[in-house]
Design a protein around this motif. Structure first.
Motif, short mmCIF file in Angstrom:
data_model
loop_
_atom_site.label_atom_id
_atom_site.label_comp_id
_atom_site.label_asym_id
_atom_site.label_seq_id
_atom_site.Cartn_x
_atom_site.Cartn_y
_atom_site.Cartn_z
N HIS A 1 6.62 -3.16 9.55
CA HIS A 1 7.55 -2.95 8.44
C HIS A 1 6.79 -2.42 7.23
O HIS A 1 5.64 -2.78 7.01
CB HIS A 1 8.23 -4.27 8.06
CG HIS A 1 9.28 -4.70 9.02
ND1 HIS A 1 9.00 -5.16 10.29
CD2 HIS A 1 10.63 -4.74 8.90
CE1 HIS A 1 10.13 -5.46 10.89
NE2 HIS A 1 11.14 -5.22 10.07
N LEU A 2 7.46 -1.60 6.46
CA LEU A 2 6.92 -1.12 5.19
C LEU A 2 7.76 -1.76 4.09
O LEU A 2 8.98 -1.63 4.09
CB LEU A 2 6.97 0.40 5.13
CG LEU A 2 6.22 1.13 6.25
CD1 LEU A 2 6.48 2.62 6.20
CD2 LEU A 2 4.74 0.84 6.17
N HIS A 3 7.09 -2.47 3.16
CA HIS A 3 7.80 -3.29 2.19
C HIS A 3 7.86 -2.71 0.79
O HIS A 3 8.33 -3.39 -0.13
CB HIS A 3 7.15 -4.67 2.15
CG HIS A 3 7.25 -5.40 3.45
ND1 HIS A 3 8.42 -5.94 3.93
CD2 HIS A 3 6.31 -5.64 4.41
CE1 HIS A 3 8.20 -6.50 5.10
NE2 HIS A 3 6.93 -6.33 5.42
N SER A 4 7.39 -1.49 0.59
CA SER A 4 7.48 -0.88 -0.75
C SER A 4 7.54 0.63 -0.61
O SER A 4 7.19 1.20 0.43
CB SER A 4 6.27 -1.27 -1.60
OG SER A 4 5.09 -0.68 -1.09
N GLY A 5 7.99 1.28 -1.68
CA GLY A 5 8.03 2.74 -1.69
C GLY A 5 6.64 3.33 -1.55
O GLY A 5 6.45 4.36 -0.89
N TYR A 6 5.66 2.68 -2.16
CA TYR A 6 4.27 3.14 -2.06
C TYR A 6 3.78 3.07 -0.61
O TYR A 6 3.11 4.00 -0.14
CB TYR A 6 3.37 2.30 -2.96
CG TYR A 6 1.92 2.70 -2.91
CD1 TYR A 6 1.48 3.86 -3.56
CD2 TYR A 6 0.99 1.95 -2.20
CE1 TYR A 6 0.15 4.24 -3.51
CE2 TYR A 6 -0.34 2.33 -2.14
CZ TYR A 6 -0.76 3.47 -2.79
OH TYR A 6 -2.06 3.85 -2.73
N ALA A 7 4.11 2.00 0.09
CA ALA A 7 3.70 1.86 1.49
C ALA A 7 4.33 2.95 2.36
O ALA A 7 3.68 3.50 3.25
CB ALA A 7 4.06 0.48 2.01
N VAL A 8 5.59 3.27 2.09
CA VAL A 8 6.26 4.35 2.83
C VAL A 8 5.57 5.68 2.56
O VAL A 8 5.26 6.43 3.49
CB VAL A 8 7.77 4.42 2.46
CG1 VAL A 8 8.43 5.61 3.13
CG2 VAL A 8 8.47 3.14 2.85
N ASP A 9 5.31 5.96 1.29
CA ASP A 9 4.61 7.20 0.92
C ASP A 9 3.25 7.29 1.60
O ASP A 9 2.87 8.34 2.12
CB ASP A 9 4.44 7.31 -0.59
CG ASP A 9 5.70 7.77 -1.29
OD1 ASP A 9 6.55 8.41 -0.63
OD2 ASP A 9 5.84 7.50 -2.50
N THR B 1 17.56 -2.21 1.56
CA THR B 1 17.84 -3.02 0.36
C THR B 1 16.54 -3.49 -0.28
O THR B 1 16.47 -3.62 -1.50
CB THR B 1 18.72 -4.24 0.68
OG1 THR B 1 18.13 -4.98 1.75
CG2 THR B 1 20.11 -3.82 1.05
N GLU B 2 15.50 -3.73 0.52
CA GLU B 2 14.20 -4.13 -0.02
C GLU B 2 13.49 -2.95 -0.67
O GLU B 2 12.80 -3.09 -1.67
CB GLU B 2 13.34 -4.71 1.11
CG GLU B 2 11.99 -5.20 0.67
CD GLU B 2 11.15 -5.72 1.82
OE1 GLU B 2 9.98 -6.04 1.56
OE2 GLU B 2 11.63 -5.79 2.96
N VAL B 3 13.66 -1.75 -0.08
CA VAL B 3 13.02 -0.53 -0.59
C VAL B 3 14.12 0.51 -0.82
O VAL B 3 14.36 1.37 0.01
CB VAL B 3 11.98 0.01 0.42
CG1 VAL B 3 11.23 1.19 -0.18
CG2 VAL B 3 11.01 -1.07 0.86
N PRO B 4 14.81 0.43 -1.99
CA PRO B 4 15.91 1.37 -2.25
C PRO B 4 15.45 2.72 -2.80
O PRO B 4 16.29 3.56 -3.12
CB PRO B 4 16.75 0.62 -3.28
CG PRO B 4 15.76 -0.20 -4.03
CD PRO B 4 14.70 -0.58 -3.02
N ASP B 5 14.14 2.94 -2.88
CA ASP B 5 13.60 4.15 -3.51
C ASP B 5 14.07 5.44 -2.84
O ASP B 5 14.19 6.47 -3.49
CB ASP B 5 12.07 4.12 -3.50
CG ASP B 5 11.51 2.86 -4.12
OD1 ASP B 5 12.29 2.04 -4.61
OD2 ASP B 5 10.28 2.70 -4.11
#
Length: 142
Positions: A7-15, A64-68
């Motif tokens: 799982h990726l828990h932040s917008g930064y982690a997704v990026d 919902t956790e990462v709405p970015d």
């Protein structure tokens, strides 16, 4: 099966997941772990993850956790699967009209592997839009 996939828990982690992967396709399932459609898709993703590990990596993101990315990628469906390669969004022509993402739960492992393989081959050639091996439009379903 969502607990078995990263799982990726932040917008930064997704990026960072999208930017740092150089050789493989990044498959990201946006949705909710407790949604029925996502549960079906997660089961398929887990089943194929070992088979496609050489050319694709799979991540899950709770919208919902990462709405970015909800507005940017138009993530209004309960479950959406998107493909990225070398920091570029790869679109897939599935015959449905929406080339940005798969917004339903697939149940056939071979078909999904074929789509990921097509994305990988097309993206390596520099294409931003690839055509899926099968037409998923409802045109011929009676």
């Amino acid at each position: 099966m969502s607990f078995m996939l990263p799982h990726l828990h932040s917008g930064y982690a997704v990026d960072q997941a999208i930017v740092t992967e150089e050789e493989r396709v990044v498959v990201i399932r946006f949705g909710h772990d407790d949604d029925a459609t996502c549960m079906i898709m997660d089961e398929l993703l887990y089943a194929v993850s070992a088979k496609i590990a050489n050319y694709a990596v799979i991540y899950l993101v709770d919208i919902t956790e990462v709405p970015d990315f909800n507005k940017m990628y138009e993530l209004y469906d309960p479950c959406s699967t998107m493909f990225f390669y070398r920091n570029k969004h790869i679109m897939v022509d599935l015959g449905t009209g929406n080339n940005n993402k798969i917004n339903w739960a697939m149940d056939n492992k071979e078909e999904f592997i074929a789509i990921v393989e097509t994305v990988w081959k097309g993206a390596r050639k520099g294409r931003g839009l690839v055509e899926a091996p099968k037409d998923y439009s409802t045109k011929y379903k009676y």
